[in-house]
Motif scaffolding. Structure first.
Motif, mmCIF file in Angstrom:
data_model
loop_
_atom_site.group_PDB
_atom_site.id
_atom_site.type_symbol
_atom_site.label_atom_id
_atom_site.label_comp_id
_atom_site.label_asym_id
_atom_site.label_seq_id
_atom_site.Cartn_x
_atom_site.Cartn_y
_atom_site.Cartn_z
ATOM 1 N N ILE A 159 0.991 -1.204 -0.056
ATOM 2 C CA ILE A 159 0.013 0.000 -0.003
ATOM 3 C C ILE A 159 1.014 1.183 0.222
ATOM 4 C CG2 ILE A 159 -1.780 1.524 1.334
ATOM 5 C CD1 ILE A 159 -3.010 -1.191 2.315
ATOM 6 N N GLY A 160 1.955 1.209 0.883
ATOM 7 C CA GLY A 160 2.774 2.507 1.023
ATOM 8 C C GLY A 160 3.585 2.618 -0.540
ATOM 9 N N ILE A 161 3.887 1.581 -1.074
ATOM 10 C CA ILE A 161 4.762 1.635 -2.379
ATOM 11 C C ILE A 161 3.647 2.220 -3.729
ATOM 12 C CG2 ILE A 161 5.634 0.649 -4.377
ATOM 13 C CD1 ILE A 161 6.743 -1.294 -2.431
ATOM 14 N N GLY A 162 2.369 1.727 -3.445
ATOM 15 C CA GLY A 162 1.316 2.319 -4.353
ATOM 16 C C GLY A 162 0.917 3.720 -3.882
ATOM 17 N N ASN A 163 0.896 4.195 -2.721
ATOM 18 C CA ASN A 163 0.458 5.381 -2.598
ATOM 19 C C ASN A 163 1.677 6.510 -2.928
ATOM 20 O OD1 ASN A 163 -1.968 4.997 -1.264
ATOM 21 N ND2 ASN A 163 -0.911 4.910 0.860
ATOM 22 N N ALA A 164 2.895 6.104 -2.823
ATOM 23 C CA ALA A 164 4.020 6.719 -3.133
ATOM 24 C C ALA A 164 3.867 7.143 -4.586
ATOM 25 C CB ALA A 164 5.199 6.411 -2.896
ATOM 26 N N LEU A 165 3.846 5.971 -5.384
ATOM 27 C CA LEU A 165 3.690 6.121 -6.977
ATOM 28 C C LEU A 165 2.774 6.987 -7.379
ATOM 29 C CD1 LEU A 165 4.576 2.209 -7.831
ATOM 30 C CD2 LEU A 165 6.080 4.229 -8.256
ATOM 31 N N MET A 166 1.613 6.721 -6.838
ATOM 32 C CA MET A 166 0.222 7.445 -7.301
ATOM 33 C C MET A 166 0.387 8.971 -7.066
ATOM 34 S SD MET A 166 -2.705 4.908 -6.820
ATOM 35 C CE MET A 166 -4.044 5.629 -7.567
ATOM 36 N N THR A 167 0.791 9.214 -5.737
ATOM 37 C CA THR A 167 0.829 10.314 -5.185
ATOM 38 C C THR A 167 1.988 11.482 -5.781
ATOM 39 O OG1 THR A 167 0.052 9.629 -3.066
ATOM 40 C CG2 THR A 167 0.809 11.966 -3.358
ATOM 41 N N VAL A 168 3.102 10.986 -6.177
ATOM 42 C CA VAL A 168 4.065 11.739 -6.678
ATOM 43 C C VAL A 168 3.643 12.198 -8.031
ATOM 44 C CG1 VAL A 168 6.462 11.721 -7.251
ATOM 45 C CG2 VAL A 168 5.945 10.977 -5.039
ATOM 46 N N THR A 169 3.441 11.280 -9.110
ATOM 47 C CA THR A 169 3.147 11.468 -10.326
ATOM 48 C C THR A 169 1.569 12.059 -10.393
ATOM 49 O OG1 THR A 169 2.015 9.293 -10.198
ATOM 50 C CG2 THR A 169 4.500 9.156 -11.118
ATOM 51 N N GLY A 170 0.779 11.999 -9.725
ATOM 52 C CA GLY A 170 -0.529 12.631 -9.997
ATOM 53 C C GLY A 170 -0.285 14.073 -9.721
ATOM 54 N N VAL A 171 0.554 14.359 -8.338
ATOM 55 C CA VAL A 171 0.674 15.943 -8.269
ATOM 56 C C VAL A 171 1.593 16.373 -9.330
ATOM 57 C CG1 VAL A 171 1.834 17.293 -6.891
ATOM 58 C CG2 VAL A 171 0.453 15.475 -5.732
ATOM 59 N N SER A 172 2.780 15.583 -9.776
ATOM 60 C CA SER A 172 3.408 16.133 -10.879
ATOM 61 C C SER A 172 2.781 16.346 -12.112
ATOM 62 C CB SER A 172 4.583 15.191 -11.124
ATOM 63 O OG SER A 172 5.246 15.080 -9.921
ATOM 64 N N MET A 173 1.416 15.732 -12.302
ATOM 65 C CA MET A 173 0.840 15.975 -13.514
ATOM 66 C C MET A 173 0.284 17.334 -13.758
ATOM 67 S SD MET A 173 -1.426 12.271 -14.155
ATOM 68 C CE MET A 173 -0.199 10.873 -14.167
ATOM 69 N N GLU A 174 0.091 17.863 -12.366
ATOM 70 C CA GLU A 174 -0.676 19.279 -12.457
ATOM 71 C C GLU A 174 0.524 20.187 -12.976
ATOM 72 O OE1 GLU A 174 -2.602 20.827 -8.677
ATOM 73 O OE2 GLU A 174 -2.543 18.783 -7.802
ATOM 74 N N SER A 175 1.658 19.970 -12.542
ATOM 75 C CA SER A 175 2.923 20.904 -13.078
ATOM 76 C C SER A 175 2.921 20.673 -14.501
ATOM 77 C CB SER A 175 4.351 20.601 -12.462
ATOM 78 O OG SER A 175 4.015 20.627 -11.066
ATOM 79 N N VAL A 176 2.633 19.495 -15.105
ATOM 80 C CA VAL A 176 2.832 19.324 -16.531
ATOM 81 C C VAL A 176 1.827 20.136 -17.128
ATOM 82 C CG1 VAL A 176 2.521 17.655 -18.589
ATOM 83 C CG2 VAL A 176 3.827 17.418 -16.604
ATOM 84 N N LEU A 177 0.633 19.936 -16.429
ATOM 85 C CA LEU A 177 -0.637 20.748 -17.050
ATOM 86 C C LEU A 177 -0.512 22.318 -17.003
ATOM 87 C CD1 LEU A 177 -3.780 21.146 -17.658
ATOM 88 C CD2 LEU A 177 -4.238 21.240 -15.284
ATOM 89 N N VAL A 178 0.100 23.028 -16.021
ATOM 90 C CA VAL A 178 0.467 24.305 -15.847
ATOM 91 C C VAL A 178 1.385 24.553 -16.804
ATOM 92 C CG1 VAL A 178 1.420 26.004 -14.379
ATOM 93 C CG2 VAL A 178 -0.202 24.456 -13.435
ATOM 94 N N GLY A 179 2.591 23.976 -17.002
ATOM 95 C CA GLY A 179 3.683 24.168 -17.990
ATOM 96 C C GLY A 179 4.123 25.761 -17.655
ATOM 97 N N SER A 180 4.307 26.482 -18.474
ATOM 98 C CA SER A 180 4.913 27.756 -18.449
ATOM 99 C C SER A 180 3.658 29.120 -18.035
ATOM 100 C CB SER A 180 5.520 28.216 -19.778
ATOM 101 O OG SER A 180 4.753 28.202 -20.532
ATOM 102 N N ASP A 181 2.287 28.346 -17.990
ATOM 103 C CA ASP A 181 1.492 29.358 -17.595
ATOM 104 C C ASP A 181 1.333 29.644 -16.169
ATOM 105 O OD1 ASP A 181 0.536 29.403 -20.506
ATOM 106 O OD2 ASP A 181 -0.626 27.510 -20.082
ATOM 107 N N LEU A 182 2.191 30.729 -15.903
ATOM 108 C CA LEU A 182 2.541 30.553 -14.378
ATOM 109 C C LEU A 182 1.454 31.305 -13.475
ATOM 110 C CD1 LEU A 182 6.288 30.634 -14.217
ATOM 111 C CD2 LEU A 182 4.982 28.823 -14.030
ATOM 112 N N ASN A 183 0.596 32.361 -14.102
ATOM 113 C CA ASN A 183 -0.122 33.242 -13.694
ATOM 114 C C ASN A 183 -1.560 32.472 -13.232
ATOM 115 O OD1 ASN A 183 1.214 35.568 -13.249
ATOM 116 N ND2 ASN A 183 1.136 36.183 -15.173
ATOM 117 N N GLY A 184 -1.574 31.170 -13.695
ATOM 118 C CA GLY A 184 -2.853 30.508 -13.306
ATOM 119 C C GLY A 184 -2.589 29.147 -12.468
#
Length: 454
Positions: free
Chosen positions: A346-371
Motif C-alpha cells: 500500500i505504501g509503495i502504491g501510495n507513493a507512486l500514485m501521489t508523486v506522479t499525480g501531483v506532478s501531472m498538475e505541473s505538466v498541465l500548468v507548464g509555463s502558464d504560471l499566472n494560473g
C-alpha cells in the motif's frame, strides 16, 4: 534591466539540493495534522460517544470549508501573489485551531450539557476553522513549485521531496500516537480526550519547527516581467476549462486523493474492529505504509522524468493498489498478520500514485504560471468535497457501533472493509484508465530558463 534580460536568456541549472529540501519541509505542519485528521478523527469522535453519522458530519463540515477556502485562496494568490505570506498565515491558523478539534467540546463545558447536537456543532465549527488555514497553506505551497522552476524534472523532484517529508510527518504522528497510547490508558471519555489532545499538541510543535525552516530557507518566488510578455497577464479561468488535459488531470488527482484519504480514514477501524489486532496496530500498520512510501519517494527523486514515465509509474501504483484492495476485502481475521505485508505494498502504491499525480498538475500548468494557483485551488476544491462526501456516505451506513460489533461476526464485507478495500481499488482502476488516455508533453526542445527565484 540588462541583468534581467541576460538572466532570462541563460540556460537553467537544476534546482539545488538545499532549495529542494527547504521546499520539501514546508508542508510538514499540514501533513502531520492531516494524518491525524484522517486517521483518528472519526475514531476519536465515535470513541467519545458521537454516532457515526454525527462524526461524519464533523468531517464533512471541515472538508466543505477546506474545499471553498482552497478555491478562493487559489484565486487570491493568482491575483496578488505573496506565496509565503499565505503559507505563514495559514500555518498560524492551523496551529491555533487544530488542538481545539481534539480538545473537547468547549460550548458543552460552558453550557454544562452533553448534548450530541451541541457537540456536533462545536466540533464542526473548529473543524471548519482548521481547514480554512490548512487550505491556504496547501494551495500556496503546491502552486509555489511551478514558480520555482519551469524544468519538468525539477518539478517532479520537488514534488517527490515534498511527498517524502509527508511520509516523515505521518511517521512522526504515528510514533507520537504509539507512545501516547502505550503510556496513557483510556478508560473514560476524559482519558480519550487527553490522549488525542497530547497527540495534537506534540504534532503542532513538531510541524511548526519545519515551517520555520521553510520560511528561513526558501525565497519568495516571483515572475520576471521580461520573461514572457504573455505571462504578465493573469490567466482567465476559462482558459483552463477549454483544455481536455485539465479535466483528465483533475479526475486523476481527485481519484488519487480519494485512494489515499479514504483508505487512511478507515485503516484504524479496520485493524481494530475487523481484524481485532492489538491497539498498537492502529499506529504500527500506518507507520509501515509511510516507511514504504518514504523510501519510494526518495528513490523517485533520482529519476529523469518524462510524460510517459509519469503515466507508467502512476499506472504501476494503481495496479498495485487494486491487488491490495482485493487482499483487504478477502483477508480473514485469523490471518491478520498479513496486514503488515499488505501495508508495505500500500505504501509503495501510495507513493507512486501521489508523486506522479501531483506532478501531472505541473505538466498541465507548464509555463502558464499566472494560473498555477487556480489549478491547484480548483483541483483541491474537487478533492476536498469529493472526499468529504465519500466519507459521509460510507459513515451513513455505519449504523452499528464498534462495541456492539464485538458480539457479531464481521467476516462479511463490512462498511470498514468496503471503505478500505473496494473504494480505493475502484478509484485506482478508473485513475489508471484516465491516465492511459492522457497526452503528457514534458520534453522541451531546449532547456527552459529558470527565472523565478530572486
Amino acid at each position: 534591466m540588462g541583468d534581467d534580460i541576460e538572466d532570462d536568456n541563460s540556460y537553467p541549472k537544476p534546482v539545488g539540493r538545499w532549495p529542494v529540501f527547504y521546499y520539501g519541509v514546508g508542508h510538514m505542519l499540514n501533513d502531520i495534522t492531516a494524518a491525524c485528521w484522517f486517521t483518528y478523527l472519526l475514531l476519536f469522535l465515535t470513541d467519545i460517544g458521537l454516532s457515526p453519522r454525527d462524526a461524519a458530519t464533523v468531517m464533512l463540515s471541515g472538508q466543505i470549508a477546506d474545499g471553498f477556502a482552497t478555491i478562493f485562496a487559489g484565486e487570491l494568490i493568482d491575483r496578488f501573489g505573496h506565496f509565503k505570506v499565505w503559507h505563514g498565515a495559514g500555518s498560524v491558523l492551523v496551529a491555533i485551531s487544530f488542538s481545539s478539534v481534539f480538545g473537547g467540546c468547549f460550548p458543552c463545558k460552558i453550557l454544562g450539557t452533553n448534548s450530541s447536537t451541541i457537540e456536533t456543532v462545536s466540533y464542526s465549527i473548529f473543524a471548519a476553522i482548521f481547514n480554512v488555514g490548512w487550505a491556504a497553506t496547501q494551495v500556496s505551497h503546491m502552486s509555489m513549485v511551478n514558480c520555482i522552476s519551469l524544468n519538468s524534472t525539477s518539478r517532479v523532484v520537488m514534488a517527490s521531496c515534498r511527498n517524502a517529508f509527508t511520509m516523515v510527518a505521518n511517521l512522526s504522528l504515528y510514533a507520537i500516537a504509539l507512545t501516547i497510547f502505550n503510556v496513557s490508558k483510556a478508560e473514560t471519555h476524559a482519558d480519550i480526550q487527553n490522549q488525542y489532545r497530547w497527540i495534537a499538541y506534540l504534532s503542532i510543535c513538531f510541524g511548526c519547527c519545519f515551517v520555520g525552516i521553510f520560511h528561513l530557507g526558501t525565497k519568495e518566488p516571483r515572475l520576471k516581467i521580461s520573461l514572457h510578455e504573455i505571462s504578465c497577464a493573469r490567466i482567465s479561468w476559462t482558459y483552463w476549462f477549454k483544455k481536455i488535459l485539465y479535466y483528465q488531470v483533475g479526475l486523476v488527482y481527485v481519484l488519487t486523493r480519494l485512494v489515499q484519504n479514504v483508505s487512511q480514514a478507515y485503516l484504524a477501524f479496520y485493524v481494530i474492529n475487523d481484524l481485532r489486532m492489538a491497539q498498537s496496530a492502529k499506529a504500527l500498520v500506518p507507520a509501515i505504509i509511510y516507511i514504504s512510501s518514504f523510501v519510494i519517494s526518495v528513490i523517485m527523486q533520482e529519476i529523469s522524468w518524462t510524460g510517459q514515465r509519469l503515466k507508467a509509474y502512476y499506472s504501476a501504483g494503481g495496479i498495485l493498489w487494486m491487488f491490495c484492495g482485493a487482499s483487504i476485502l478477502l483477508l480473514p481475521r485469523s490471518m491478520s498478520a498479513f496486514m503488515y505485508i499488505i501495508s508495505i505494498f500500500i505504501g509503495i502504491g501510495n507513493a507512486l500514485m501521489t508523486v506522479t499525480g501531483v506532478s501531472m498538475e505541473s505538466v498541465l500548468v507548464g509555463s502558464d504560471l499566472n494560473g498555477c494557483a487556480f489549478v491547484c485551488g480548483s483541483l483541491g476544491f474537487l478533492d476536498k468535497i469529493s472526499c468529504g462526501l465519500a466519507l459521509y456516505a460510507l459513515q451513513s451506513f455505519q449504523t452499528i457501533s464498534p462495541k456492539v460489533q464485538d458480539n457479531l461476526s464481521i467476516e462479511h464485507i463490512s462498511v470498514t472493509r468496503f471503505g478500505l478495500g473496494l473504494v480505493p481499488a475502484f478509484c485506482s482502476l478508473v485513475g489508471v484508465g484516465v491516465t492511459y488516455s492522457m497526452k503528457l508533453h514534458t520534453a522541451y526542445p531546449k532547456p527552459l530558463i529558470e527565472p523565478l527565484l530572486e
